[in-house]
Design a protein around this motif. Structure first.
Motif: not given
Length: 262
Positions: A143-168
């Motif tokens: 669960p995301v609740a068990s992750l650190s703040g940095g790891q949660r940021q990682t998950v949020a950024i990884a989610r943004s990559l799903l649509g193959d963006p050019k700008i984040i």
């Protein structure tokens, strides 16, 4: 700006204006972001940073000005339009569901399901995204609740990559993080640059800006107040541009010159 710089820019803003009633939130804003470039947007509270993010993410439409993406003039009337265009935004609150695991958060609302959920494909894709970021996530089933703040940021950024963006766009990505977690997130920003993405990083932290940004764009009272190469500018100069101290210094010099002439 030279023709070469204009050509290399994936995203260009020219003369962007946005008002809310009598309040001018943005006035004649220019901004350029190239592939593989990290542009830090800095400014005091009320400088217009949040409004700029919302214009680029499709939350607000500008009153005037032009947005150019991949050399084409575009409109961004909605968040869905920004996503289709290739602009992904990771807001400060991350918008993660703490009771769901990493896979479920990554694919929430965009699950792979021709007939039923394809959990194998989603788990494989999840690890691919996390490997792109050299992420340190113990398991995609926790669960995301068990992750650190940095790891949660990682998950949020990884989610943004799903649509193959050019700008984040990263809105205050290291806010409220400890030293180790901040370093983890800054490494993520460097991975995004290495992968050829343009990154707009909104930040108040000058150490973070100096650590990963290529260019610093200063907003003051809703206007551009300088664009600097991070290697050619000191933290003191950036802060002076943010606070308007640069204007005071110029005024003082003019006053001294007048006194010398009188």
């Amino acid at each position: 700006m030279s023709a070469t710089q204009q050509k290399d820019s994936v995203l260009s803003l020219r003369g962007i204006n946005k008002t809310f009633g009598a309040v001018a939130a943005l006035t004649d804003i220019d901004l350029d972001v190239a592939a593989g470039q990290v542009v830090a947007v800095v400014g005091d509270n009320g400088a217009g940073k949040s409004t700029l993010v919302k214009v680029l993410s499709g939350v607000h439409s500008p009153d005037s000005g032009t947005i150019t993406f991949d050399s084409k003039t575009v409109d961004i009337p909605s968040p869905a339009a920004a996503h289709r265009l290739g602009i992904a935004t990771v807001f400060q609150d991350l918008a993660l569901c703490e009771n769901l695991n990493v896979i479920q958060n990554l694919f929430l609302g965009q699950e792979l399901r021709p007939l039923r959920l394809n959990e194998v494909a989603m788990e494989t894709r999840s690890w691919e995204l996390l490997r792109q970021l050299s992420a340190k996530i113990p398991s995609v089933r926790v669960p995301v609740a068990s992750l650190s703040g940095g790891q949660r940021q990682t998950v949020a950024i990884a989610r943004s990559l799903l649509g193959d963006p050019k700008i984040i766009i990263l809105d205050e990505p290291t806010a409220a993080l400890g030293v180790a977690q901040t370093a983890e997130v800054l490494n993520l920003v460097e991975r995004l640059r290495e992968n050829g993405l343009g990154v707009i990083m909104i930040s108040h932290n000058m150490a973070d800006v100096k650590a990963v940004a290529d260019t610093v764009a200063v907003l003051r009272l809703g206007r551009n107040n300088g664009v600097f190469d991070v290697n050619d500018v000191s933290v003191e100069d950036i802060i002076a541009a943010i606070t308007g101290a640069t204007d005071n210094v110029v005024s003082q010099r003019r006053a001294r010159r007048k006194e010398g002439l009188s």
